[in-house]
Design a protein around this motif. Structure first.
Motif, PDB file in Angstrom:
ATOM      1  N   CYS A 186       2.494   7.014  12.023  1.00 27.30           N
ATOM      2  CA  CYS A 186       2.637   5.752  12.756  1.00 27.30           C
ATOM      3  C   CYS A 186       3.684   4.830  12.153  1.00 27.30           C
ATOM      4  O   CYS A 186       4.312   4.053  12.862  1.00 27.30           O
ATOM      5  N   THR A 187       3.841   4.848  10.849  1.00 28.63           N
ATOM      6  CA  THR A 187       4.687   3.880  10.157  1.00 28.63           C
ATOM      7  C   THR A 187       5.919   4.578   9.609  1.00 28.63           C
ATOM      8  O   THR A 187       5.813   5.631   8.981  1.00 28.63           O
ATOM      9  N   ALA A 188       7.085   3.986   9.854  1.00 31.92           N
ATOM     10  CA  ALA A 188       8.331   4.484   9.265  1.00 31.92           C
ATOM     11  C   ALA A 188       8.960   3.343   8.476  1.00 31.92           C
ATOM     12  O   ALA A 188       9.054   2.218   8.950  1.00 31.92           O
ATOM     13  N   GLY A 189       9.384   3.626   7.247  1.00 31.67           N
ATOM     14  CA  GLY A 189       9.918   2.569   6.403  1.00 31.67           C
ATOM     15  C   GLY A 189       8.798   1.684   5.881  1.00 31.67           C
ATOM     16  O   GLY A 189       7.746   2.167   5.467  1.00 31.67           O
ATOM     17  N   ILE A 190       8.998   0.365   5.942  1.00 29.65           N
ATOM     18  CA  ILE A 190       7.993  -0.604   5.484  1.00 29.65           C
ATOM     19  C   ILE A 190       7.811  -1.657   6.558  1.00 29.65           C
ATOM     20  O   ILE A 190       8.764  -2.355   6.929  1.00 29.65           O
ATOM     21  N   ASP A 191       6.593  -1.762   7.088  1.00 33.56           N
ATOM     22  CA  ASP A 191       6.260  -2.807   8.059  1.00 33.56           C
ATOM     23  C   ASP A 191       5.667  -4.006   7.330  1.00 33.56           C
ATOM     24  O   ASP A 191       4.983  -3.854   6.313  1.00 33.56           O
ATOM     25  N   ILE A 192       5.907  -5.194   7.863  1.00 32.93           N
ATOM     26  CA  ILE A 192       5.453  -6.430   7.214  1.00 32.93           C
ATOM     27  C   ILE A 192       4.688  -7.293   8.206  1.00 32.93           C
ATOM     28  O   ILE A 192       5.047  -7.369   9.388  1.00 32.93           O
TER      29      ILE A 192
ATOM     30  N   GLN B 210      11.074   5.780  -4.474  1.00 32.85           N
ATOM     31  CA  GLN B 210      11.710   4.494  -4.198  1.00 32.85           C
ATOM     32  C   GLN B 210      10.712   3.496  -3.602  1.00 32.85           C
ATOM     33  O   GLN B 210      10.726   2.308  -3.957  1.00 32.85           O
ATOM     34  N   LEU B 211       9.855   3.966  -2.699  1.00 29.84           N
ATOM     35  CA  LEU B 211       8.828   3.074  -2.150  1.00 29.84           C
ATOM     36  C   LEU B 211       7.940   2.534  -3.263  1.00 29.84           C
ATOM     37  O   LEU B 211       7.648   1.333  -3.314  1.00 29.84           O
ATOM     38  N   GLY B 212       7.520   3.420  -4.164  1.00 30.93           N
ATOM     39  CA  GLY B 212       6.643   2.994  -5.248  1.00 30.93           C
ATOM     40  C   GLY B 212       7.311   2.006  -6.189  1.00 30.93           C
ATOM     41  O   GLY B 212       6.715   0.995  -6.579  1.00 30.93           O
ATOM     42  N   VAL B 213       8.573   2.270  -6.556  1.00 30.31           N
ATOM     43  CA  VAL B 213       9.299   1.373  -7.458  1.00 30.31           C
ATOM     44  C   VAL B 213       9.473   0.006  -6.798  1.00 30.31           C
ATOM     45  O   VAL B 213       9.283  -1.042  -7.429  1.00 30.31           O
TER      46      VAL B 213
ATOM     47  N   VAL C 212       0.851  -1.195   0.000  1.00 27.54           N
ATOM     48  CA  VAL C 212       0.000   0.000   0.000  1.00 27.54           C
ATOM     49  C   VAL C 212       0.880   1.236   0.000  1.00 27.54           C
ATOM     50  O   VAL C 212       1.961   1.245   0.604  1.00 27.54           O
ATOM     51  N   ILE C 213       0.431   2.277  -0.685  1.00 26.60           N
ATOM     52  CA  ILE C 213       1.150   3.547  -0.708  1.00 26.60           C
ATOM     53  C   ILE C 213       0.123   4.667  -0.710  1.00 26.60           C
ATOM     54  O   ILE C 213      -0.971   4.514  -1.277  1.00 26.60           O
TER      55      ILE C 213
ATOM     56  N   LYS D 296      17.315  -7.980  -2.281  1.00 21.22           N
ATOM     57  CA  LYS D 296      18.180  -7.628  -3.413  1.00 21.22           C
ATOM     58  C   LYS D 296      17.567  -6.498  -4.235  1.00 21.22           C
ATOM     59  O   LYS D 296      18.275  -5.586  -4.693  1.00 21.22           O
ATOM     60  N   ILE D 297      16.253  -6.551  -4.415  1.00 23.50           N
ATOM     61  CA  ILE D 297      15.591  -5.513  -5.204  1.00 23.50           C
ATOM     62  C   ILE D 297      15.646  -4.166  -4.496  1.00 23.50           C
ATOM     63  O   ILE D 297      15.838  -3.122  -5.128  1.00 23.50           O
ATOM     64  N   TRP D 298      15.514  -4.159  -3.169  1.00 24.66           N
ATOM     65  CA  TRP D 298      15.639  -2.896  -2.431  1.00 24.66           C
ATOM     66  C   TRP D 298      17.020  -2.285  -2.659  1.00 24.66           C
ATOM     67  O   TRP D 298      17.151  -1.076  -2.859  1.00 24.66           O
ATOM     68  N   ASP D 299      18.039  -3.123  -2.653  1.00 28.63           N
ATOM     69  CA  ASP D 299      19.396  -2.634  -2.902  1.00 28.63           C
ATOM     70  C   ASP D 299      19.514  -2.079  -4.328  1.00 28.63           C
ATOM     71  O   ASP D 299      20.150  -1.050  -4.543  1.00 28.63           O
ATOM     72  N   MET D 300      18.880  -2.761  -5.288  1.00 25.42           N
ATOM     73  CA  MET D 300      18.898  -2.266  -6.669  1.00 25.42           C
ATOM     74  C   MET D 300      18.198  -0.908  -6.786  1.00 25.42           C
ATOM     75  O   MET D 300      18.656  -0.024  -7.520  1.00 25.42           O
ATOM     76  N   VAL D 301      17.083  -0.760  -6.070  1.00 25.71           N
ATOM     77  CA  VAL D 301      16.340   0.501  -6.123  1.00 25.71           C
ATOM     78  C   VAL D 301      17.191   1.637  -5.574  1.00 25.71           C
ATOM     79  O   VAL D 301      17.258   2.727  -6.155  1.00 25.71           O
ATOM     80  N   LYS D 302      17.873   1.393  -4.462  1.00 26.57           N
ATOM     81  CA  LYS D 302      18.696   2.448  -3.865  1.00 26.57           C
ATOM     82  C   LYS D 302      19.895   2.806  -4.736  1.00 26.57           C
ATOM     83  O   LYS D 302      20.393   3.929  -4.681  1.00 26.57           O
ATOM     84  N   LYS D 303      20.361   1.838  -5.529  1.00 28.97           N
ATOM     85  CA  LYS D 303      21.542   2.087  -6.372  1.00 28.97           C
ATOM     86  C   LYS D 303      21.171   2.330  -7.835  1.00 28.97           C
ATOM     87  O   LYS D 303      22.052   2.385  -8.692  1.00 28.97           O
ATOM     88  N   SER D 304      19.892   2.473  -8.112  1.00 28.45           N
ATOM     89  CA  SER D 304      19.438   2.591  -9.499  1.00 28.45           C
ATOM     90  C   SER D 304      20.045   3.809 -10.190  1.00 28.45           C
ATOM     91  O   SER D 304      19.862   4.952  -9.728  1.00 28.45           O
TER      92      SER D 304
END
Length: 412
Positions: free
Chosen positions: A140-146, A199-202, A97-98, A386-394
């Motif tokens: 209430c939420t920081a980052g991504i909760d799971i 970045q969250l959306g990607v 969700v975003i 791995k994908i989060w790392d790719m997004v940050k280094k995109s």
């Protein structure tokens, strides 16, 4: 979904303690489903966030020490605590969700989880805004909760986009960002804050089967434009199932699969929340459908059916047609009324809780886009890291950042 998955218990399971002479054996590890209540305000003003440096005290976030985060407020991915609660099951769904602050993202995710607020002693899996938090303008939420439901639905709740409280938390006294959003030189907090939403959306569009885009009211162009930017910048981010070890070995033997590496993108569902009586019109819903189809016509996202939505007016819609009939037929748009203190509404289209339940049923029964290959829950988690790392280094996002920086065309 899959049978045999370990049951997940919530905070409400803290059991009927005490009166046996021999203490029961310690239970197996269970996923923390609920965040503890907010601590009382402290007069000391110290925060034990750890992470020194730099000036961002995270003071606008309502502290939630028990949250289980996939991505922390420091913008780092963490999988070690999550991995024990995932299985080798490959029959699961991922929903993210975003949206901006206060539109009901966490409330919707709690509903998808199956949380029953009437059960005594149970706290919601995802913390929701209280009147106190709203009064203090916190999030209430920081980052991504799971969280993972009994039906093996992996739910990803994200920090709000376009949020003043997030911006205040990440801003150093000199106006720069305390959080490393991209590698390289520090960014201004305003620019870093805008990139966070992208970045969250990607990331969510890359790792989810369904992405809920939640906004307030009928027309929220800022969210629509953010999603178009996500589509523009989601380059060279592969399908999670193509990052597993077995798939990597297959790719070494077969090179002809390169063209399909960028084909995957999550299905979008638009949730328009906090609507008033005048917004609940079948003709308005069909107009919204048509506008969305036009707005996203050139994007990679599939919006609407194959046929164009016809021009309509209230007089052309049968009087017997109800708004829920249209919502159930048009599976990428969902409407939620403004919640009233007594959970009632003054018009005919049901209460907010009942429409939340209807949204849950429709989302969970909705045919969603599948990943290219079967993968397990644990493989999904490893690939997501791995994908989060790719997004940050995109390099594409980095280049877009430089363009924004040079032009000054970002939110300030």
């Amino acid at each position: 979904m899959a049978a045999g998955a370990p049951p997940l218990a919530g905070v409400g399971d803290r059991g009927s303690s005490s009166s046996s002479s021999h203490p029961p054996p310690p239970p197996p590890p269970k996923i923390l489903l609920a965040k503890p209540p907010l601590p009382p305000p402290s007069s000391s003003g110290a925060d034990d966030d750890g992470g020194g440096g730099g000036g961002a005290g995270r003071s606008r976030q309502a502290t939630q020490p028990g949250s289980l985060s996939l991505v922390s407020d420091a913008w780092e991915v963490h999988t070690d605590k999550i991995l024990p609660y995932l299985t080798e099951n490959n029959d699961f769904m991922v929903i993210g969700v975003i949206g901006p602050t206060g539109v009901g993202k966490s409330t919707i995710m709690n509903e998808l989880y199956g949380y029953d607020g009437s059960s005594p002693g149970m706290l919601p899996p995802f913390a929701t805004q209280t009147e106190e938090i709203k009064a203090m303008a916190k999030h209430c939420t920081a980052g991504i909760d799971i969280r993972i439901s009994n039906e093996r639905v992996i739910l990803l709740d994200t920090q709000p986009v376009f949020s003043p409280s997030v911006l205040i938390d990440m801003m150093k006294p000199d106006g720069s960002s305390a959080i490393p959003i991209l590698s390289g030189d520090p960014l201004s907090a305003d620019l870093a804050h805008e990139l966070m939403g992208i970045q969250l959306g990607v990331f969510l569009a890359s790792v989810c089967n369904i992405l809920l885009v939640v906004s307030e009211g009928i027309n929220d162009l800022s969210m629509w434009d953010l999603i178009l930017t996500v589509d523009l910048l989601k380059h060279n981010i592969p399908d999670p199932s193509l990052l597993t070890s077995s798939t990597t070995q297959d790719k070494e033997n077969k090179n002809d699969n390169q063209s399909g590496i960028e084909d995957y993108i999550a299905d979008l569902c638009f949730v328009h929340a906090r609507l008033r009586e005048q917004d609940f019109s079948p003709s308005k819903l069909m107009v919204l459908k048509r506008v969305l189809e036009k707005h996203f016509k050139s994007s990679s996202f599939s919006i609407g059916s194959s046929g164009a939505t016809p021009q309509v007016s209230d007089s052309s819609v049968p009087s017997s047609m109800k708004i829920e009939d249209l919502s159930s037929n048009q599976q990428d748009i969902y409407l939620l009324p403004l919640r009233t203190p007594d959970n009632s509404t003054n018009f005919e289209y049901r209460t907010c809780p009942s429409m939340l339940g209807m949204l849950r049923d429709q989302i969970l029964s909705r045919p969603s886009r599948s990943f290219s290959k079967n993968l397990t829950e644990r493989d999904w988690l490893r690939s997501s890291a791995k994908i989060w790392d790719m997004v940050k280094k995109s390099p594409v996002i980095s280049e877009y950042c430089k363009t924004l920086q040079d032009s000054g065309f970002f939110r300030k």
